[in-house]
Design a protein around this motif. Structure first.
Motif, PDB file in Angstrom:
ATOM      1  N   UNK A   1      87.524  58.026  14.117  1.00 24.87           N
ATOM      2  CA  UNK A   1      86.267  58.722  13.985  1.00 24.87           C
ATOM      3  C   UNK A   1      86.161  59.872  14.979  1.00 24.87           C
ATOM      4  N   UNK A   2      85.127  60.675  14.853  1.00 21.80           N
ATOM      5  CA  UNK A   2      84.942  61.824  15.733  1.00 21.80           C
ATOM      6  C   UNK A   2      83.492  62.273  15.704  1.00 21.80           C
ATOM      7  N   UNK A   3      83.161  63.184  16.590  1.00 23.08           N
ATOM      8  CA  UNK A   3      81.798  63.678  16.681  1.00 23.08           C
ATOM      9  C   UNK A   3      81.803  65.187  16.920  1.00 23.08           C
ATOM     10  N   UNK A   4      80.669  65.824  16.600  1.00 20.61           N
ATOM     11  CA  UNK A   4      80.560  67.270  16.762  1.00 20.61           C
ATOM     12  C   UNK A   4      79.151  67.736  16.479  1.00 20.61           C
ATOM     13  N   UNK A   5      79.006  69.032  16.245  1.00 24.33           N
ATOM     14  CA  UNK A   5      77.699  69.647  15.980  1.00 24.33           C
ATOM     15  C   UNK A   5      77.764  70.282  14.595  1.00 24.33           C
ATOM     16  N   UNK A   6      76.795  69.922  13.743  1.00 22.75           N
ATOM     17  CA  UNK A   6      76.836  70.384  12.359  1.00 22.75           C
ATOM     18  C   UNK A   6      76.293  71.797  12.221  1.00 22.75           C
TER      19      UNK A   6
ATOM     20  N   UNK B   1      96.457  66.915   2.470  1.00 21.61           N
ATOM     21  CA  UNK B   1      96.096  65.573   2.946  1.00 21.61           C
ATOM     22  C   UNK B   1      94.876  65.076   2.178  1.00 21.61           C
ATOM     23  N   UNK B   2      94.649  63.774   2.252  1.00 28.40           N
ATOM     24  CA  UNK B   2      93.541  63.143   1.523  1.00 28.40           C
ATOM     25  C   UNK B   2      92.339  62.953   2.447  1.00 28.40           C
ATOM     26  N   UNK B   3      91.912  64.011   3.101  1.00 32.84           N
ATOM     27  CA  UNK B   3      90.808  63.923   4.054  1.00 32.84           C
ATOM     28  C   UNK B   3      89.903  65.133   3.846  1.00 32.84           C
ATOM     29  N   UNK B   4      88.621  64.873   3.629  1.00 34.52           N
ATOM     30  CA  UNK B   4      87.640  65.931   3.497  1.00 34.52           C
ATOM     31  C   UNK B   4      86.309  65.468   4.094  1.00 34.52           C
ATOM     32  N   UNK B   5      85.443  66.410   4.436  1.00 43.18           N
ATOM     33  CA  UNK B   5      84.142  66.108   5.041  1.00 43.18           C
ATOM     34  C   UNK B   5      83.067  66.851   4.260  1.00 43.18           C
ATOM     35  N   UNK B   6      81.837  66.486   4.532  1.00 40.59           N
ATOM     36  CA  UNK B   6      80.710  67.168   3.897  1.00 40.59           C
ATOM     37  C   UNK B   6      80.633  68.627   4.342  1.00 40.59           C
ATOM     38  N   UNK B   7      79.956  69.417   3.546  1.00 40.82           N
ATOM     39  CA  UNK B   7      79.883  70.849   3.816  1.00 40.82           C
ATOM     40  C   UNK B   7      79.257  71.153   5.161  1.00 40.82           C
ATOM     41  N   UNK B   8      78.249  70.382   5.560  1.00 43.02           N
ATOM     42  CA  UNK B   8      77.561  70.655   6.827  1.00 43.02           C
ATOM     43  C   UNK B   8      78.427  70.332   8.044  1.00 43.02           C
TER      44      UNK B   8
END
Length: 560
Positions: A245-250, A289-296
């Motif tokens: 997992x990871x964290x950041x600013x949207x 790769x099989x990894x994607x995130x939400x647009x925000x």
């Protein structure tokens, strides 16, 4: 002495390896050679190649040159007189019959020594000739036909397999490995892995292009690191991020935290090093790769991955069709457009890699048979299938040309700031052409059979009816083409079942097999017939009459 591959790779820091290869003073050439015999052999090969090229270039002018020479000779004879006459004792010009006789005799001699030029090896090494080849060697287990199945895709294939003898195995590789392009085997593995992940894991969803700074390029070409080592380091980092997992600013400036993903991390990467628009080597890596995130979260995710890469720019984009990602990465390296001729650059070490969980499982062998004439049967099927595909491929080619013109027209319209309706019309035309191309591709795919005249060792079946098509093919081969269908397995019950199936196939396809034998006998008789006389050339009777006319004319001249 520095090995040639090391030298090409180090020089790759300033120019593409093919330019270095053209300009280098090779240790195998001329004065600097350590082995004069090898140098002489190399020079002789170049001279032979030049002689062949010279022959091809001058062959078309041979007839014209002979006519020009004859014309100049006649002019010189007409201008000469007295003691300088080229032809002594001739009181009249050459009789037309003599000229006609000489040309006819020349044509006859040329026809007698004429060689047969074959456009390609297919004109004499086709499936009909393969039927006449001798049977397999005495050790029949060295050459077998295997019925194979791949469970995850539901595919079947007939494989003509030849086991390599221990004494024929190639020497093991040693030292550093250099490659200039993807091999056909590597492309096949990438396609199969992409299809496997698409069928069983949902497909790849993100495409990355990883580039290198000038400092990192110098480190690669200087031998301090390799492309494969840098990519492995990057993959180790993002895999930990993927799992932990990871964290950041949207995008809204809010802090977020995402949990790790327990699913396997699938990836495929391919490296290349072509020259850029300035002629400089441009090493970079394509990765899916099989990894994607939400647009925000995308911007934060992209910056995080680029920070882990640390060697330059990392460009990310979403794959619109995850189930076609295997072809996506192949197109990125230019292989799909140019095949093995694509300029992919010289690379030291690994050129590509596939995650262990992403590698497509192999084929399971269901049955073994004697090879007999199966190679000829497979190649005949390749001819038939290619003949069926030809009109469809021509249609695809025409549609592709129309689409290219439409894309160029759309770009020109945008640059000229044409009305929005005109641009939308061109966009609709491009979409319509792509739809027609997809329909034709689906028609070819729905056939469910893959064979080629370039590969007489494999015939594959796909689709819902793949199993029925595979077994029907084996029965047709045994009944209509005389394949022996002898099992090499040790199970006596299975031998009995195979014998019954062969007998049934021979009864079912008896008429087809008889027509096949008659056709073979007919063409063999045609090929064994002597060549028909060419009416442009004189017959023996005509040649005798012409010689008699010549003798009569010479006697008349002497009498005069």
């Amino acid at each position: 002495m520095l090995p040639i591959n090391d030298l090409l790779y180090v020089a790759g820091a300033v120019q593409p390896h093919d330019i270095t290869q053209k300009n280098i003073a090779s240790h195998e050439a001329g004065f600097f050679g350590s082995n004069s015999a090898e140098w002489l052999k190399h020079e002789q090969q170049k001279l032979n190649q030049f002689a062949q090229l010279h022959y091809v270039r001058t062959k078309g002018f041979a007839k014209q040159g002979r006519e020009l020479y004859a014309e100049h000779t006649r002019e010189a004879a007409a201008r000469s007189d007295g003691d300088n006459r080229l032809v002594q004792g001739r009181k009249s010009p050459t009789h037309p019959k003599v000229v006609n006789l000489s040309s006819r005799v020349g044509r006859l001699r040329k026809a007698q020594r004429r060689d047969i030029e074959l456009v390609s090896t297919e004109s004499h090494y086709n499936h009909e000739r393969l039927y006449d080849l001798p049977d397999a060697p005495s050790d029949k287990r060295l050459s077998t036909v295997r019925l194979m199945h791949r469970e995850w895709s539901g595919s079947y294939r007939i494989l003509h397999h030849t086991q390599t003898r221990p004494g024929d195995a190639p020497d093991p590789q040693s030292g550093e490995r250099y490659t200039e392009k993807l091999t056909q085997r590597a492309v096949t593995k990438i396609f199969e892995s992409g299809a496997y992940v698409a069928a069983c894991e949902g497909g790849f969803t993100t495409f990355l292009t990883l580039t290198f700074t000038m400092e990192q390029r110098n480190a690669i070409f200087g031998g301090e690191t390799t492309l494969g080592r840098e990519v492995s380091r990057f993959l180790d980092g993002i895999k930990k991020m993927f799992q932990r997992g990871w964290q950041g600013i949207d995008a809204d400036g809010e802090q977020f935290e995402l949990d790790g993903i327990e699913e396997p991390f699938h990836y495929i990467w391919v490296a290349e090093c072509p020259a850029n628009e300035h002629g400089e080597p441009n090493p970079h890596v394509h990765l899916i790769m099989n990894w994607q995130v939400d647009k925000q979260h995308f911007q934060a995710w992209s910056e995080r991955l680029e920070g882990i890469w640390g060697n330059g720019f990392a460009h990310l984009e979403r794959i619109r069709q995850p189930k076609a990602a295997g072809s996506y990465i192949i197109k990125a390296v230019g292989y799909a457009a140019k095949g093995e001729n694509a300029d992919q650059g010289l690379i030291k070490g690994n050129r590509y890699n596939i995650a262990r969980c992403s590698r497509a499982p192999g084929w399971d062998c269901l049955a073994n048979f004697e090879a007999h004439n199966m190679a000829a049967i497979i190649k005949e099927c390749g001819y038939r299938l290619e003949h069926w595909k030809k009109p469809l491929q021509r249609s695809l080619y025409r549609l592709e040309k129309k689409k290219e013109q439409a894309i160029k027209a759309k770009a020109i319209a945008k640059k000229a700031k044409r009305p929005k309706a005109a641009i939308q019309k061109l966009t609709a035309l491009i979409a319509r052409l792509e739809g027609q191309q997809q329909a034709i591709n689906n028609q070819i795919k729905d056939r469910g059979i893959h064979a080629s005249t370039k590969n007489r060792f494999c015939l594959s079946f796909e689709g819902e009816e793949a199993e029925d098509k595979a077994y029907d093919f084996l029965l047709w081969a045994a009944g209509a083409r005389g394949w022996s269908m002898q099992s090499t397995d040790d199970d006596p019950d299975y031998h009995q079942n195979v014998s019954e199936a062969r007998a049934t196939a021979q009864r079912e396809y008896r008429q087809q097999y008889q027509r096949f034998l008659l056709k073979q006998a007919y063409w063999k008789s045609v090929l064994n017939d002597p060549l028909a006389p060419n009416r442009e050339e004189p017959t023996e009777l005509e040649l005798s009459a012409a010689k008699a006319d010549l003798e009569w004319y010479q006697n008349q001249q002497l009498a005069a």
